[in-house]
Design an enzyme around this catalytic site. Sequence first.
Site, PDB file in Angstrom:
ATOM      1  N   ILE A 220       0.841  -1.204   0.000  1.00 43.18           N
ATOM      2  CA  ILE A 220       0.000   0.000   0.000  1.00 43.18           C
ATOM      3  C   ILE A 220       0.876   1.254   0.000  1.00 43.18           C
ATOM      4  O   ILE A 220       0.606   2.209  -0.744  1.00 43.18           O
ATOM      5  CB  ILE A 220      -0.949  -0.033   1.217  1.00 43.18           C
ATOM      6  CG1 ILE A 220      -2.009  -1.131   1.023  1.00 43.18           C
ATOM      7  CG2 ILE A 220      -1.606   1.337   1.435  1.00 43.18           C
ATOM      8  CD1 ILE A 220      -2.881  -1.407   2.244  1.00 43.18           C
TER       9      ILE A 220
ATOM     10  N   ASP B 144      13.237   3.054  10.192  1.00 42.63           N
ATOM     11  CA  ASP B 144      12.427   2.093  10.942  1.00 42.63           C
ATOM     12  C   ASP B 144      11.544   2.880  11.900  1.00 42.63           C
ATOM     13  O   ASP B 144      12.052   3.549  12.810  1.00 42.63           O
ATOM     14  CB  ASP B 144      13.375   1.157  11.715  1.00 42.63           C
ATOM     15  CG  ASP B 144      12.624   0.048  12.423  1.00 42.63           C
ATOM     16  OD1 ASP B 144      11.405   0.187  12.670  1.00 42.63           O
ATOM     17  OD2 ASP B 144      13.274  -0.974  12.761  1.00 42.63           O
TER      18      ASP B 144
ATOM     19  N   SER C 260      -5.073   2.621   9.730  1.00 45.77           N
ATOM     20  CA  SER C 260      -5.745   1.670  10.612  1.00 45.77           C
ATOM     21  C   SER C 260      -5.964   0.383   9.810  1.00 45.77           C
ATOM     22  O   SER C 260      -5.150   0.011   8.972  1.00 45.77           O
ATOM     23  CB  SER C 260      -7.072   2.270  11.114  1.00 45.77           C
ATOM     24  OG  SER C 260      -7.753   1.347  11.927  1.00 45.77           O
ATOM     25  N   SER C 261      -7.083  -0.275  10.037  1.00 47.22           N
ATOM     26  CA  SER C 261      -7.413  -1.504   9.318  1.00 47.22           C
ATOM     27  C   SER C 261      -8.887  -1.803   9.540  1.00 47.22           C
ATOM     28  O   SER C 261      -9.461  -1.426  10.572  1.00 47.22           O
ATOM     29  CB  SER C 261      -6.595  -2.678   9.859  1.00 47.22           C
ATOM     30  OG  SER C 261      -7.124  -3.902   9.393  1.00 47.22           O
TER      31      SER C 261
ATOM     32  N   TYR D  44      -3.065  -7.236  16.783  1.00 45.73           N
ATOM     33  CA  TYR D  44      -2.996  -6.351  15.613  1.00 45.73           C
ATOM     34  C   TYR D  44      -4.203  -5.416  15.582  1.00 45.73           C
ATOM     35  O   TYR D  44      -4.051  -4.195  15.413  1.00 45.73           O
ATOM     36  CB  TYR D  44      -2.960  -7.195  14.335  1.00 45.73           C
ATOM     37  CG  TYR D  44      -3.037  -6.394  13.055  1.00 45.73           C
ATOM     38  CD1 TYR D  44      -1.886  -5.874  12.463  1.00 45.73           C
ATOM     39  CD2 TYR D  44      -4.260  -6.160  12.422  1.00 45.73           C
ATOM     40  CE1 TYR D  44      -1.950  -5.139  11.281  1.00 45.73           C
ATOM     41  CE2 TYR D  44      -4.333  -5.420  11.246  1.00 45.73           C
ATOM     42  CZ  TYR D  44      -3.181  -4.918  10.680  1.00 45.73           C
ATOM     43  OH  TYR D  44      -3.253  -4.186   9.503  1.00 45.73           O
TER      44      TYR D  44
ATOM     45  N   LYS E   8      -4.371  -1.137  15.855  1.00 48.69           N
ATOM     46  CA  LYS E   8      -4.912  -0.275  14.810  1.00 48.69           C
ATOM     47  C   LYS E   8      -6.098   0.546  15.329  1.00 48.69           C
ATOM     48  O   LYS E   8      -6.292   1.695  14.926  1.00 48.69           O
ATOM     49  CB  LYS E   8      -5.347  -1.123  13.610  1.00 48.69           C
ATOM     50  CG  LYS E   8      -4.184  -1.765  12.876  1.00 48.69           C
ATOM     51  CD  LYS E   8      -3.290  -0.717  12.243  1.00 48.69           C
ATOM     52  CE  LYS E   8      -2.337  -1.300  11.223  1.00 48.69           C
ATOM     53  NZ  LYS E   8      -1.583  -0.273  10.510  1.00 48.69           N
TER      54      LYS E   8
ATOM     55  N   THR F 237      -1.459  -7.493  -1.155  1.00 49.20           N
ATOM     56  CA  THR F 237      -0.051  -7.149  -0.902  1.00 49.20           C
ATOM     57  C   THR F 237       0.629  -8.385  -0.318  1.00 49.20           C
ATOM     58  O   THR F 237      -0.014  -9.400  -0.051  1.00 49.20           O
ATOM     59  CB  THR F 237       0.055  -6.011   0.136  1.00 49.20           C
ATOM     60  OG1 THR F 237      -0.449  -6.515   1.387  1.00 49.20           O
ATOM     61  CG2 THR F 237      -0.731  -4.778  -0.279  1.00 49.20           C
TER      62      THR F 237
HETATM   63  N1  LIG Z   1      -2.839  -5.603   3.093  1.00 51.64           N
HETATM   64  C1  LIG Z   1      -3.941  -5.557   3.799  1.00 51.64           C
HETATM   65  O1  LIG Z   1      -4.876  -6.354   3.589  1.00 51.64           O
HETATM   66  C2  LIG Z   1      -4.115  -4.495   4.866  1.00 51.64           C
HETATM   67  C3  LIG Z   1      -5.391  -4.346   5.439  1.00 51.64           C
HETATM   68  C4  LIG Z   1      -5.564  -3.396   6.414  1.00 51.64           C
HETATM   69  C5  LIG Z   1      -4.518  -2.588   6.806  1.00 51.64           C
HETATM   70  N2  LIG Z   1      -3.294  -2.747   6.241  1.00 51.64           N
HETATM   71  C6  LIG Z   1      -2.229  -1.859   6.690  1.00 51.64           C
HETATM   72  O2  LIG Z   1      -1.721  -1.141   5.578  1.00 51.64           O
HETATM   73  C7  LIG Z   1      -0.333  -0.870   5.780  1.00 51.64           C
HETATM   74  C8  LIG Z   1       0.459  -1.422   4.606  1.00 51.64           C
HETATM   75  O3  LIG Z   1       0.251  -2.827   4.559  1.00 51.64           O
HETATM   76  P1  LIG Z   1       0.749  -3.718   3.334  1.00 51.64           P
HETATM   77  O4  LIG Z   1      -0.285  -4.738   3.122  1.00 51.64           O
HETATM   78  O5  LIG Z   1       1.196  -2.851   2.225  1.00 51.64           O
HETATM   79  O6  LIG Z   1       2.004  -4.432   4.041  1.00 51.64           O
HETATM   80  P2  LIG Z   1       3.288  -5.142   3.428  1.00 51.64           P
HETATM   81  O7  LIG Z   1       2.997  -5.611   2.056  1.00 51.64           O
HETATM   82  O8  LIG Z   1       3.737  -6.119   4.446  1.00 51.64           O
HETATM   83  O9  LIG Z   1       4.337  -3.924   3.391  1.00 51.64           O
HETATM   84  C9  LIG Z   1       4.688  -3.342   4.607  1.00 51.64           C
HETATM   85  C10 LIG Z   1       5.471  -2.104   4.375  1.00 51.64           C
HETATM   86  O10 LIG Z   1       5.736  -1.513   5.662  1.00 51.64           O
HETATM   87  C11 LIG Z   1       7.141  -1.418   5.856  1.00 51.64           C
HETATM   88  N3  LIG Z   1       7.478  -1.616   7.246  1.00 51.64           N
HETATM   89  C12 LIG Z   1       7.162  -2.648   8.062  1.00 51.64           C
HETATM   90  N4  LIG Z   1       7.670  -2.439   9.288  1.00 51.64           N
HETATM   91  C13 LIG Z   1       8.313  -1.245   9.234  1.00 51.64           C
HETATM   92  C14 LIG Z   1       9.040  -0.485  10.175  1.00 51.64           C
HETATM   93  N5  LIG Z   1       9.229  -0.915  11.422  1.00 51.64           N
HETATM   94  N6  LIG Z   1       9.549   0.701   9.791  1.00 51.64           N
HETATM   95  C15 LIG Z   1       9.382   1.147   8.523  1.00 51.64           C
HETATM   96  N7  LIG Z   1       8.724   0.458   7.581  1.00 51.64           N
HETATM   97  C16 LIG Z   1       8.204  -0.717   7.938  1.00 51.64           C
HETATM   98  C17 LIG Z   1       7.761  -2.472   4.956  1.00 51.64           C
HETATM   99  O11 LIG Z   1       9.081  -2.080   4.680  1.00 51.64           O
HETATM  100  P3  LIG Z   1      10.261  -3.147   4.390  1.00 51.64           P
HETATM  101  O12 LIG Z   1       9.838  -3.989   3.248  1.00 51.64           O
HETATM  102  O13 LIG Z   1      11.410  -2.259   4.087  1.00 51.64           O
HETATM  103  O14 LIG Z   1      10.440  -3.943   5.644  1.00 51.64           O
HETATM  104  C18 LIG Z   1       6.817  -2.368   3.741  1.00 51.64           C
HETATM  105  O15 LIG Z   1       7.171  -1.272   2.938  1.00 51.64           O
HETATM  106  C19 LIG Z   1       0.034  -1.495   7.122  1.00 51.64           C
HETATM  107  O16 LIG Z   1      -0.054  -0.500   8.124  1.00 51.64           O
HETATM  108  C20 LIG Z   1      -1.041  -2.536   7.323  1.00 51.64           C
HETATM  109  O17 LIG Z   1      -1.232  -2.827   8.689  1.00 51.64           O
HETATM  110  C21 LIG Z   1      -3.067  -3.677   5.278  1.00 51.64           C
END
Ligand SMILES: NC(=O)c1ccc[n+]([C@@H]2O[C@H](COP(=O)([O-])OP(=O)(O)OC[C@H]3O[C@@H](n4cnc5c(N)ncnc54)[C@H](OP(=O)(O)O)[C@@H]3O)[C@@H](O)[C@H]2O)c1
Length: 261
Positions: free
Chosen positions: A23, A69, A145-146, A159, A163, A194
């Site tokens: 995202i 980080d 959030s989520s 988790y 959020k 993702t």
């Molecule tokens: N995908 C879903 O279904 C979903 C649904 C609801 C909410 N969300 C939220 O949306 C956001 C993005 O999720 P996503 O699905 O894109 O996740 P993802 O595919 O796992 O990607 C996570 C991203 O966050 C970075 N990250 C993780 N820990 C970090 C830290 N301590 N400091 C800095 N960067 C960090 C990772 O960087 P590196 O690769 O460099 O480690 C990566 O760029 C998150 O907050 C997640 O909780 C996602």
Amino acid sequence: MTSAGTPRFAGKVAVVTGGSRGIGAAVAARLAGEGAAVAIGYRSGREAADELVAELKTQGAEVIAMRADVADPDETEALIEYAVAEFGQLDILASCAGIEHFDALENVTPADFDRVYTVNTRGQFFAAQHAAARLRAGGRIVLTSSVSASRAIFAHTLYASSKAAVESMVLNLAPELGARGITINAIAPGGTATDMAAEHAASYQHPKLAGKIPMTEWLTTHGALGRLADPAEIAAGYAFLASGDASYMTGRTLQLDGGHF
Ligand SMILES: NC(=O)c1ccc[n+]([C@@H]2O[C@H](COP(=O)([O-])OP(=O)(O)OC[C@H]3O[C@@H](n4cnc5c(N)ncnc54)[C@H](OP(=O)(O)O)[C@@H]3O)[C@@H](O)[C@H]2O)c1
């Protein structure tokens, strides 16, 4: 584009935490595609971040990346200061970094609790604090959030609650920042295609169905649109909240969940 044909974020500077993948990467691409200069933060994905920067630069965007980080607020501050040093100002924070966690109550350790809250909750609080120190009137903060914050999922308490706290943060920070003309909102994405969703797909289920049917089938039943979101569809929400069109919206959480019931 605005009606005058100028890109919507021309002249704006955005910081995107967690912008190397998923995202966050889609948000960085969307803001840069609409004219913003963007600073991307990442934790471990340097190669992915560098590739994204190179790709966006070929499209004419001004983009930089740095390891930051969010578990260490000093690193988040350094990312924001890097953006200000390179681009002269800060207009938008998109706080996208986050980590997943699934486990039953009896298995969660204090170390698990600290790890998840340190990134998802504390990390976003201090990202907002450091961005607020640099934002001027018209500034925008968008936290993440989520859907999980308001729907029960089996073994997902840690988790989900990390959020839910973010939704309370934007609610309570809105008057403080509103006095300075800055808005703060959150996006609550539903299941989005993702790495995070792929890794944990089997776990995202209603308590009574956990492990019994595939997530895609469950989404067909419980989601009005019956599918995962594309990250670009979620990024559109961040772009809206970061734009002038959302000038009267603050303290709220935008549910972008494809009608998840
Ligand atoms: N995908 C879903 O279904 C979903 C649904 C609801 C909410 N969300 C939220 O949306 C956001 C993005 O999720 P996503 O699905 O894109 O996740 P993802 O595919 O796992 O990607 C996570 C991203 O966050 C970075 N990250 C993780 N820990 C970090 C830290 N301590 N400091 C800095 N960067 C960090 C990772 O960087 P590196 O690769 O460099 O480690 C990566 O760029 C998150 O907050 C997640 O909780 C996602």
